[in-house]
Every structure is written in structure tokens, then in C-alpha cells.
Write a protein that holds these residues in place. Structure first.
Motif, PDB file in Angstrom:
ATOM      1  N   PHE A  34       0.818  -1.210   0.000  1.00 51.80           N
ATOM      2  CA  PHE A  34       0.000   0.000   0.000  1.00 51.80           C
ATOM      3  C   PHE A  34       0.856   1.266   0.000  1.00 51.80           C
ATOM      4  N   ASN A  35       2.127   1.147   0.373  1.00 52.09           N
ATOM      5  CA  ASN A  35       3.001   2.322   0.460  1.00 52.09           C
ATOM      6  C   ASN A  35       4.262   2.171  -0.385  1.00 52.09           C
ATOM      7  N   SER A 139     -12.650   6.853   6.854  1.00 52.61           N
ATOM      8  CA  SER A 139     -11.435   6.227   6.322  1.00 52.61           C
ATOM      9  C   SER A 139     -11.735   4.829   5.803  1.00 52.61           C
ATOM     10  N   ILE A 140     -12.539   4.086   6.536  1.00 45.39           N
ATOM     11  CA  ILE A 140     -12.918   2.738   6.093  1.00 45.39           C
ATOM     12  C   ILE A 140     -13.711   2.817   4.794  1.00 45.39           C
ATOM     13  N   PHE A 145     -10.848  -1.737   0.771  1.00 44.47           N
ATOM     14  CA  PHE A 145     -10.040  -2.935   0.594  1.00 44.47           C
ATOM     15  C   PHE A 145      -9.133  -3.204   1.795  1.00 44.47           C
ATOM     16  N   VAL A 146      -8.746  -2.145   2.495  1.00 42.92           N
ATOM     17  CA  VAL A 146      -7.955  -2.343   3.712  1.00 42.92           C
ATOM     18  C   VAL A 146      -8.789  -3.094   4.743  1.00 42.92           C
ATOM     19  N   TYR A 150      -8.429  -7.026   6.160  1.00 43.41           N
ATOM     20  CA  TYR A 150      -8.383  -7.317   7.598  1.00 43.41           C
ATOM     21  C   TYR A 150      -9.384  -8.407   7.962  1.00 43.41           C
ATOM     22  N   VAL A 151     -10.616  -8.287   7.474  1.00 39.81           N
ATOM     23  CA  VAL A 151     -11.659  -9.276   7.775  1.00 39.81           C
ATOM     24  C   VAL A 151     -11.275 -10.652   7.223  1.00 39.81           C
ATOM     25  N   ILE A 152     -10.789 -10.691   5.988  1.00 40.01           N
ATOM     26  CA  ILE A 152     -10.414 -11.976   5.370  1.00 40.01           C
ATOM     27  C   ILE A 152      -9.287 -12.647   6.152  1.00 40.01           C
ATOM     28  N   LEU A 153      -8.280 -11.881   6.502  1.00 36.10           N
ATOM     29  CA  LEU A 153      -7.124 -12.463   7.204  1.00 36.10           C
ATOM     30  C   LEU A 153      -7.490 -12.896   8.624  1.00 36.10           C
TER      31      LEU A 153
END
Length: 640
Positions: A34-35, A139-140, A145-146, A150-153
Motif C-alpha cells: 500500500f506504500n 477512512s474505512i 479494501f484495507v 483485515y476481515v479476510i485475514l
């Protein structure tokens, strides 16, 4: 009970801790992804090296978070293997790890703005804001996708955790059970303490954020080595303000020169208007990029560009901090923020000499304007410390229909209020801190088609703020105080980056600096290529208004003939950075860890082992002397 029963528990515990390591590495990879435009990694092997060194920092974070889980897993409670107890462990494990893991995902987004990993300084910002939850939700929504990642992981983590379960067994031989458990706890305690410290040597200090840069070619890559959980916990209850002794006071007086005296004579003292423009990075303004040779460059500040043509400007100026409150202390009081921010330290509430106190001494009417709810960002409290006679915020503005719904009154109406409200008493010194050029990067609906979208989110709101300043000047020019006024413009810190030139480590602090006056007597015209910084603003203004007493300042007047040394200072959150003469020096609180050519703004080639010239050796000594003087004055309350 046989040893094998506890062996099963130990192996499952190791598996569960291993899962944390596995998912932290995934978070590290996503953080870099992401960065990646801000943190250059040239090859797979280079990334693997960074990830490998990150294991030590992951260890500290994981053990901090899982200390209770590990303890409960190993305590000889007899009921350890029962389903009810295992369910309790499950919830302890995922509540603590879920929160800690989420810190890293927040940095996927906010590293672009903060240029540093999450630290406990977030509390200093949050305590002055009432819209933290609203900011989080926006922000969410802007970066779904952030959150999805997080939810998937986390779902995958739960699935893998449940794949291996502990078989319920009851201990039969209690004495061996307890003896084995106590021995296991003792060994685990030693390992956990060593893991949290990052080393088992008693003589070695625990690893901290500075250590992440030991393993990298470019200091910015240290943020890949780190994780946000580590940086947050390591900075809790820290106080890096400690007195040091490297040189004698004579060396400081001769080379750091903490006190300056200017002898300019001024009969009709000018008014002062300071604009601290939210997130005004130098990258956005064409007047400051004419000599940068940036391919396909586009300016997003047409009015500021035109004003710069009538002003004295510094196209090589730098901020002295990373947050808005840092900008306030740097610009007004000449106090930069190092690894720990001065404004969030136990030492900020002391008598401070500043452009505010200097103007108060000369009979100026002093005021501070910020369109956010009063107290936001800590400005009201610090403004009181500096001695502003008046504070004007959202409360005094008293027209909530102009509120942007998130941070403050929109810049255009608030700057109109500012233009009309000052000058009732002269001479006056006033500061306005704008607000609209900020996340979530919105502008008033009526202007939705007025400005070009640009390449990044920041480009549209910075155009709106530029337009608001233009409208401010149209109003201010009609006021009787306008002609005899000096205007200063700078940014508090930088924000989103588009051009590679501003991805360079030092250019993360690149802000504009403009001195303008319609009165030709002050001779504020031209382009000065010298290095400058926010802390130079206070002594420059003290000089221009004819304050002839000694001033405490680590900056210098940019319009004086007196040859005071220039020492540019800022911090990347883990090390201090000094620009002295022809070189840039990085300092970790104990010693110089990097020396770079002044042209190497990306800090790509550390010359510390190659350069042993007298200039470099003196530069090292001067950087340490500056740090010594800073700590002495802050801790011993000698800032007046």
C-alpha cells in the motif's frame, strides 16, 4: 499425568504463536504494497531481508500482546484442556491479537500522511478531537479494501487456529504435572523476557524503533522492518527527554548559538499575519518547483504562485515536525519536535519565549484563529502557554452552517471572518491555522466542478484552500491595516505525495516559506535558495519588527546580515536529522549513525565510514551539541 499431555499443550501453544508470526508477515507485505510508492524496495531478495529482520520486532509485539494468553496456557490449573477453558483462551487470543493486528492495517492508510509508524502520540491527537470515530468510519469507506483484507485475514486466522485442537485429558499424577509445569513456566518466562527485549544480554538495551534502521540501505525502509504494534507499545509511557553531555557550554555558544540579537531600528512597527496552512507541502506549489526539473509538473496553487512572485520565498525550506501541533511550536516558538514531540511532553507547560511573547512585550495585540471546535489539536492550550491574548475558534465564529461536518469551518468563510475581525487594535500579530486541505479531502459542494481533480486526493482541496486565501486577500486589501503588514505563509507538515522528488526522505518535510508585504520598505522580494526551516520564522519576524533584545532561538533571521549558523532539524520518528553545511547527519540520541551529502535528500548513500574530514567531524559534534542544548533547555525550563 504423563509429560506427553503437557507436551501436546506446548506444541499447540507454539503453533498458535507461530500463526501470529505468519499473519504479521502478511501485514508487513500489505503495508509495503500500500506504500510502495513511498518506500522503495528494489528486489525480492531485498524485501526478504527486511522481512527477516522484522521478525525480532514481531517477536516483541507478539509477546507483548500474548503474554496473558501464554501464561494461562501454561499455568497448572488442571482444567487447561477442558473445552470451556479453551474457549476462554480462544477469546483472549483473538480479542487481543485482533486489536493489535488492526493497528497495522490503520497504518496502511495513515503512513501516507504521518510518514511514520503508529506511536502512542496518537493519544495526544485523539484527546483533543471529538470526531475520532467519524474519521475512522470515513477512512474505512474511502479505503474499503484495507478493511476487507483485515476481515479476510482474521477469518483465515480463526480457521487455522481451530484446525488444531487440544484433546481433553485429566492429569492423574499431580506432583509431576505441577513440577513439569513450573519448569516450563520458568523457561518460558526467560524466553518471553528475552523476546520482548530483543536480546538476552543484560548489557544491551531493549530494541526500539531506531534499531530498525540498522538493517536497511535507506532509512525509510525501517518502516517495513517495524510493525505498528511494536512501535505503539514501545512508545507507551516513554520519555526520550534526557539530559546528555557531549561538549562544553563554550562550544554550544560558539557553534549552536542558542541566543541571537538583532539591531534593526523600526519606527512604525508592522502588523504580522502568519498563515499556517494545513498540509501545505512544497510539492503542490509551482513557485517552489521551477528549478526542480520535475517531469510533467503541475501546480495546484495558482494564487500562491502569483503571490510568491511579489514576495521573498525560500524554495528549500523544511518543516520541523510531522503533525499540526508540531508546526505550531516550530513556527511560533522556534521549538522543533524530535522523536518525542515537545508539545506532548511533560515540559511543554513552561514559560516560552516566542514571537507571541516578543510581540506582547512590544505592545502588540496578539490573537490565534482556528476554525475547529475550540481546543481541537491542542491549539487552545498551547496558545495559552505562548501567551496569545485572544483565541477565535468555531465557537466565536458562531455559524455552524459553515462547518465541514468533520474538522472545522470551511476555509473560505473562516478566512473572510479572519480578514474582517483583526486590526481593531494596531499593531497586531495574528496567526491563522487553516483546516480544509486535509483528510477526508472534501470541498464545499458548490465548488465540486470548479477545481481539477489532479493526480491524488490532496490536489483538489489544496486548490480550494488556495482559492480561499485569494478571496481573503481581496477582502484584506480593503482594510486600513493592510499596507503596513507582513504576511508569512508556510505549511504545518506535508501530506500526500505524487512526484518522486518528494518521496525522498528529507523532502517528506518540504514545505513552502513565503514572506510578503505590500509595503516596499521591508524589502521582502526575491528567491533565496538557502536552506530554511519553520524555526527561522520566529527570529526573522523578531528582526523585522525591531526587537533588539536577545531571543532564544535555534533558528535564525533569514533577512539579517548577521552570520548566525544554519542548523536544519527534524525527526523521522526514530532518529533526529540535521542539515549542517554540506552534509546531513542522522542521530539516534547517543551517536551519529549516518552522514549523507546534502544533495542526497533520499538518504540513499551513508558515507559515515568514508568521510572523516574536519568538516564532517565538526558537523557530528555540532549536531550532538545542538541536541544537548535542546534537552538542557527543555528539561530545565530554560526556553524563555
Amino acid at each position: 499425568m504423563k509429560k506427553e499431555i503437557r507436551k501436546q499443550e506446548i506444541l499447540v501453544l507454539l503453533y498458535r504463536i507461530f500463526l501470529a508470526y505468519f499473519f504479521y508477515q502478511i501485514a508487513r507485505l500489505l503495508f509495503w504494497y500500500f506504500n510502495k510508492d513511498l518506500i522503495k524496495v528494489d528486489s525480492v531478495s531485498e524485501y526478504i531481508k527486511l522481512a527477516y529482520h522484522g521478525i525480532a520486532f514481531d517477536t516483541t509485539a507478539i509477546l507483548y500482546v500474548n503474554a496473558l494468553f501464554i501464561l494461562l496456557s501454561l499455568l497448572p490449573l488442571v482444567i487447561n484442556t477442558k473445552k470451556g477453558f479453551q474457549k476462554v483462551l480462544f477469546w483472549i487470543y483473538f480479542i487481543t491479537n485482533g486489536v493489535a493486528y488492526g493497528m497495522n492495517f490503520g497504518d496502511f492508510i495513515y503512513y501516507k500522511f504521518s510518514q511514520a509508524r503508529l506511536t502512542s502520540a496518537v493519544f495526544q491527537v485523539a484527546e483533543h478531537e471529538s470526531n475520532v470515530s467519524q474519521t475512522l468510519m470515513i477512512s474505512i469507506g474511502q479505503h474499503p479494501f484495507v478493511f476487507i483484507w483485515y476481515v479476510i485475514l482474521m477469518a483465515l486466522w480463526v480457521f487455522l487456529y481451530k484446525k488444531i485442537k487440544i484433546e481433553e485429558r485429566k492429569p492423574v499424577q499431580l506432583i509431576p504435572y505441577f513440577i513439569f509445569s513450573i519448569l516450563t513456566l520458568c523457561i518460558t518466562t526467560v524466553l518471553v523476557v528475552g523476546g520482548i527485549r530483543g536480546d538476552f544480554k543484560h548489557s544491551t538495551r531493549p530494541i526500539n524503533m531506531v534499531d530498525a534502521t540498522r538493517f536497511v540501505a535507506n532509512p525509510l525502509q525501517g518502516n517495513v522492518v517495524l510493525n505498528s504494534t511494536f512501535s505503539f507499545f514501545r512508545t507507551l509511557n516513554t520519555n526520550n527527554f534526557k539530559e546528555v553531555h557531549f561538549v562544553d557550554e563554550k562550544y554550544i555558544d560558539e557553534n549552536v548559538q542558542p541566543y541571537k540579537v538583532y539591531d534593526r531600528k523600526v519606527e512604525n512597527r508592522p502588523n504580522i499575519v502568519i498563515f499556517i496552512v494545513e498540509s501545505f507541502g512544497r510539492e503542490y506549489s509551482g513557485a517552489f518547483n521551477k528549478e526542480k526539473n520535475i517531469k510533467d509538473y503541475v501546480s495546484y496553487t495558482p494564487f500562491m504562485d502569483s503571490l510568491a512572485g511579489q514576495s521573498l520565498i525560500f524554495p528549500n525550506a523544511f518543516a520541523n515536525g510531522r503533525q499540526s501541533i508540531h508546526g505550531m511550536s516550530s513556527v511560533l516558538a522556534g521549538i522543533p519536535s524530535l522523536t518525542d514531540a515537545f508539545t506532548g511532553s511533560p515540559y511543554s507547560n513552561q514559560k516560552i519565549q516566542s514571537i507571541v511573547s516578543v510581540c506582547n512585550d512590544l505592545g502588540y495585540d496578539t490573537s490565534f484563529y482556528h476554525g475547529a471546535p475550540n481546543g481541537s489539536m491542542g491549539f487552545l492550550g498551547f496558545g495559552n502557554i505562548l501567551g496569545f491574548k485572544h483565541y477565535f475558534g468555531k465557537t466565536e465564529y458562531n455559524h455552524d452552517e459553515d462547518f465541514d461536518g468533520m474538522w472545522a469551518i470551511w476555509d473560505e468563510p473562516f478566512l473572510q471572518y479572519f480578514a474582517k475581525n483583526v486590526g481593531k487594535k494596531q499593531p497586531f500579530m495574528t496567526t491563522v491555522f487553516t483546516a480544509s486541505s486535509h483528510h477526508p479531502f472534501k470541498i464545499p459542494e458548490k465548488y465540486n466542478d470548479k477545481f481539477k481533480k489532479g493526480k491524488i486526493e490532496m490536489h483538489e482541496p489544496i486548490q480550494y484552500t488556495d482559492y480561499a486565501i485569494k478571496k481573503y486577500f481581496e477582502t484584506a486589501k480593503k482594510e486600513p491595516w493592510f499596507h503596513n503588514t507582513i504576511f508569512v505563509f508556510t505549511g504545518d507538515h506535508t501530506n500526500q505525495i505524487y512526484y518522486p522528488e518528494y518521496e525522498k526522505a528529507m523532502n517528506r518535510f518540504a514545505v513552502p516559506l513565503i514572506f510578503y508585504s505590500p509595503n516596499p520598505d521591508y524589502q521582502l522580494k526575491g528567491v533565496n535558495p538557502e536552506m530554511a526551516q519553520q524555526t527561522d520564522i520566529y527570529p526573522t519576524l523578531a528582526d523585522l519588527i525591531g526587537y533588539n533584545k536577545p531571543i532564544r532561538s535555534w533558528g535564525r533571521s533569514l533577512v539579517s546580515d548577521k552570520d548566525y549558523s544554519s542548523i536544519i532539524v527534524n525527526s523521522d520518528g526514530s532518529t533526529e536529522q540535521f542539515m549542517i553545511g554540506n552534509y546531513i547527519y542522522r542521530f539516534d540520541g547517543k551517536d551519529i549513525v549516518g552522514v549523507y551529502d546534502k544533495a542526497d535528500l533520499g538518504l540513499e548513500k551513508n558515507l559515515i565510514k568514508e568521510l572523516k574530514t574536519p568538516e564532517v567531524e565538526k558537523g557530528k559534534q555540532t549536531a550532538k551539541a545542538w541536541y544537548q542544548d535542546y534537552m538542557n533547555r527543555v528539561i530545565n525550563r530554560k526556553l524563555n
